[in-house]
Design an enzyme around this catalytic site. Structure first.
Site, PDB file in Angstrom:
ATOM      1  N   GLU A   1       0.837  -1.210   0.000  1.00 32.74           N
ATOM      2  CA  GLU A   1       0.000   0.000   0.000  1.00 32.74           C
ATOM      3  C   GLU A   1       0.872   1.261   0.000  1.00 32.74           C
ATOM      4  O   GLU A   1       1.849   1.340   0.744  1.00 32.74           O
ATOM      5  CB  GLU A   1      -0.900  -0.002   1.247  1.00 32.74           C
TER       6      GLU A   1
ATOM      7  N   LYS B   1      -9.626   2.344  -2.862  1.00 30.16           N
ATOM      8  CA  LYS B   1      -9.920   1.723  -1.554  1.00 30.16           C
ATOM      9  C   LYS B   1     -11.365   1.989  -1.121  1.00 30.16           C
ATOM     10  O   LYS B   1     -11.761   3.140  -0.961  1.00 30.16           O
ATOM     11  CB  LYS B   1      -8.930   2.299  -0.532  1.00 30.16           C
TER      12      LYS B   1
ATOM     13  N   CYS C   1      -5.811  -2.856   1.909  1.00 31.82           N
ATOM     14  CA  CYS C   1      -5.626  -2.837   3.374  1.00 31.82           C
ATOM     15  C   CYS C   1      -6.899  -3.105   4.186  1.00 31.82           C
ATOM     16  O   CYS C   1      -7.370  -4.233   4.215  1.00 31.82           O
ATOM     17  CB  CYS C   1      -4.953  -1.531   3.808  1.00 31.82           C
TER      18      CYS C   1
END
Lengths: 367, 367
Positions: free
Chosen positions: A119, A193, A230
Site C-alpha cells: 500500500e 480503496k 488494506c
C-alpha cells in the site's frame, strides 16, 4: 527476546518441531505437509545476499483436467522506506525507486508475470501524523505520475503486469488507489480503496473518501485480477464482489502494525481465498518509520510487520516472508485450481445470494 | 506417529517451544501471550478423569466502562457416539444421552449458563451413507422429541440455555435444525441450516432442504445468541446476517472430517468473529463412526477431529479441545467486549451495506 522483534513465526516452528511434528503442523495449519518450495536461481540467491533481501518461492498445483494448465507466477514485494521522513520528498521517493527496481529485476529473472507492491509503496505511511500539506507531493496522478513513469518502463521491459498502490491526486482530489499497468507498460485501470479506517487516533478519512468505482476486475494477459486495499480485507462483502466479478487473484496491499490485529493477519485474507475460491495475496510493509509533526513537534513511530503470504483457493497457504526484512515472494500457481475448488466445494452453488440481497435491504430499511 | 492421530496441535506447540517462543507464538497466532485459563473445581477434574473426558476452561475480559460487566459462561460439548451404528436406534440414542448427561452435569457445576452441543448430536452422522429409511427414527420433533424431553429437564434443573442441534421431523418433512431451550426448560425457538453441502460423494440435499426461516437471533436470559450450522460457516453472508440481527454469540455446531478442510477449521469461524464483532463457538464431533449400507453392504468410516474452540470479537481465541476425545470447553466472557470492539474497529460504521445490496442485486440480474 523482544516479542515484537521475532523475525518469523514459521522460523520458530521449523526450528523446534521434529520432522513428523512439522508435517502435522503444516497439514493442519497450512493445509499441506510440504510447503512445495520452488528452487531459486543462483543469481537470485546472490542478489538477495548482496542487497540483504529475503527471497522465497513456492508453487500451488492443480489437478490435470480437460483444460490445459494455466500456470503463471506472481510476485509480492515488501519493503521498508530508505531515507528519513524529513528528507525532501523527491529524494525519499527516488531512494525507494532505486531499491524496488532491484527487487523487480530479481522478480523478472525468476519469471514473475504479475507483481504487486505494498500500500502507498513510494512513500512513508505518513497518514498517522494527521498532517496533509507537508506531504502533498507524494500524491500523484494514477496514469502519469512519477510512480507510473517509473514502473511503466519496467512493466514493458519485463512484459510484466504491475499493481502499484499509490496515493492518487486526481485534479486535487486524493484517493487511496491501486493502479494496474499492463505488460506493454500501458495504464490498464485503477481501483480505489472502498473502506477507510478510523481506529483509535488513526484515521484516513481526513485524507480521502471511500472508493467510488466499485469492484473492478482487470482481465490481464495472465489472469483476471483485483485489488482489495488494506482495511478492505475486514469486509467480507468487498471480497465477495471481486469474486462475483470474476477475479482469479485478489491482492491485499497493506500497511499495518502489530497492535492493529497482527493475530488476524493470517486469518482474513486466507478466509477470503476459501470463501471465494480464488487466490489471495497479502502484502505488508516492513521497517520502522519515524515522523515528527510540524505542529507540536511530536514524534510518531510506526513499525510494520511484513509477513506477506499467498493463499490458494483450497485454503492452502505459503509461509510468510519475515516480519522485518525487505523481501520478494514468488508463487507459481495453476489458475485452473479456482474452478476446480468451486466445483468441489460448491460455495457459489449454495450461496443463496437472492435471499441475502433481500435480507440486507430489509435490514437497511430498519424494518 | 500417524498424522491423522495427533491429539492436538496446541499440545505439540506447547511441548516444543520455550516460554519466550511460546509467548510470541500465542501473541501472533492466538492474539494474546497468555491463554487466560480458568481454574477448574476438583470435582470437575475428578469427573473428567473418571469418565475420560477432557475439560478445559478459559476467560475473555473486557475493559471497564460505563455499563456494568455482563459476564456469562458458555459451554461446548464434543462427543463420540457410544454404540455401533447397527444397534437399535433407541439404544444408540439412550447411550449418547447417558454420556452427555454426565458432561452437562459437569458444565452445570462449573456454572455454565449457555451450552451448545454438536451437529445432530443424538445420532451417528449417517448422512454419508446416502440411505434414509433405515435411520428415520433419529428424526424427531423440535419441541417434543426425545432430545427435547431429555434436555428440557436438564435446562430447567440447571437454569441453563441449551442449544440442541438435531435432525428435525416436522410433519414428515426433515430439516437440519438447532433447537433453543430456555432456562425454564421451555422451547424458545429453532434455526434451520441455511446452506447444504454436496461435496464429492457426500450430499445432504437428499435428506432435507436449505433452511426456510432466515437468521433468527434468540434473546435469552444470558445473551443474544444465534446458530450457524456446519457448512453454513463457509458463507460470509450467513455470519453477517446473524450480526446485523444483533447476535452476541454465534455457535457453529459441526460434523466434519480431516479431508474436508481441517486446515481452515481455525480460519472461518474465527474470521466471522472478527468481521462481525461477536463471539463465535466452533464445535465438532470426535471419534470414528462405521456404517454398513443396506444396499451393497458397503462399509463407510468417518473420523471426526474435534478441536472445538471459542473466538472473541477481537479475534483472540482459546486453544482447541483435543482432536480425538470427548470433552467440555468452558469459556467465561464479558459480553461488553462486543460493543467495545465495534467501537474500536468500526467495521459496522464502514460496512457500506447500501452499496453491496445494490451490487449483489445487479450481479443477480446478470447485467
Amino acid at each position: 527476546m523482544d516479542v515484537q522483534q521475532v523475525r518469523s513465526l514459521d522460523e520458530i516452528i521449523k526450528n523446534n518441531l521434529n520432522s513428523e511434528q512439522l508435517k502435522e503442523y503444516n497439514r493442519i495449519h497450512y493445509g499441506r505437509t510440504d510447503h512445495c518450495e520452488l528452487k531459486l536461481q543462483d543469481s537470485t540467491l546472490a542478489a538477495g545476499k548482496e542487497h540483504d533481501f529475503e527471497v522465497a518461492a513456492f508453487y500451488f498445483d492443480a489437478a490435470k483436467e480437460v483444460r490445459p494448465p494455466k500456470i503463471i507466477k506472481v510476485g509480492l514485494i515488501q519493503h521498508s522506506i530508505v531515507l528519513p521522513t524529513n528528507e525532501p520528498i523527491d529524494k525519499q521517493r527516488d531512494a525507494i525507486f532505486f531499491k524496488v527496481e532491484k527487487l523487480i529485476d530479481i522478480a523478472a529473472s525468476e519469471g514473475v508475470n504479475i507483481l504487486c507492491l505494498q500500500e502507498t509503496w513510494p512513500m512513508p505511511f505518513f497518514l498517522c501524523t494527521g498532517e496533509k500539506e507537508e506531504w502533498k507531493e507524494f500524491a500523484e496522478a494514477a496514469d502519469n505520475g512519477p510512480s507510473f513513469q517509473f514502473l511503466s518502463k519496467l512493466a514493458k521491459k519485463y512484459k510484466m503486469i504491475i499493481v502499484s498502490p499509490i496515493l492518487e491526486n486526481d485534479n486535487g482530489v486524493w484517493w487511496n488507489t491501486a493502479v494496474v499497468i499492463d505488460e506493454n507498460g500501458n495504464y490498464l485501470g485503477k481501483h480505489r480503496k472502498n473502506h477507510l479506517p478510523s481506529v483509535g487516533s488513526f484515521s484516513e478519512t481526513a485524507y480521502y473518501l471511500p472508493g467510488n468505482i466499485g469492484h473492478p476486475v482487470f482481465e490481464t494477459k495472465y489472469a483476471k485480477i483485483a485489488i482489495n486495499i488494506c482495511y478492505g480485507r475486514h469486509h467480507a462483502l468487498n471480497w465477495l464482489m471481486f469474486g462475483l466479478n470474476g477475479a482469479e487473484i485478489v491482492f491485499n496491499p497493506a500497511a499495518t502494525v502489530p497492535e492493529f490485529g497482527e493475530s488476524f493477519w493470517g486469518i482474513e485474507t486466507r478466509n477470503a481465498a476459501i470463501a471465494n475460491s480464488y487466490f489471495t495475496c497479502s502484502i505488508n510493509r516492513v521497517g520502522t518509520e519515524v515522523f515528527t509533526t510540524k505542529v507540536g513537534q511530536k514524534e510518531i513511530t510506526r513499525s510494520f510487520y511484513g509477513s506477506s503470504y499467498v493463499t490458494a483457493p483450497n485454503g492452502h497457504r505459503t509461509p510468510g516472508l519475515s516480519r522485518d526484512k525487505d523481501g520478494l515472494l514468488v508463487v507459481e500457481m495453476d489458475l485452473n485450481l479456482c474452478r476446480q475448488v468451486k466445483d468441489h466445494w460448491g460455495f457459489n452453488m449454495t450461496a443463496r445470494l437472492d435471499m441475502y440481497a433481500k435480507e440486507i435491504k430489509k435490514s437497511l430499511s430498519g424494518e
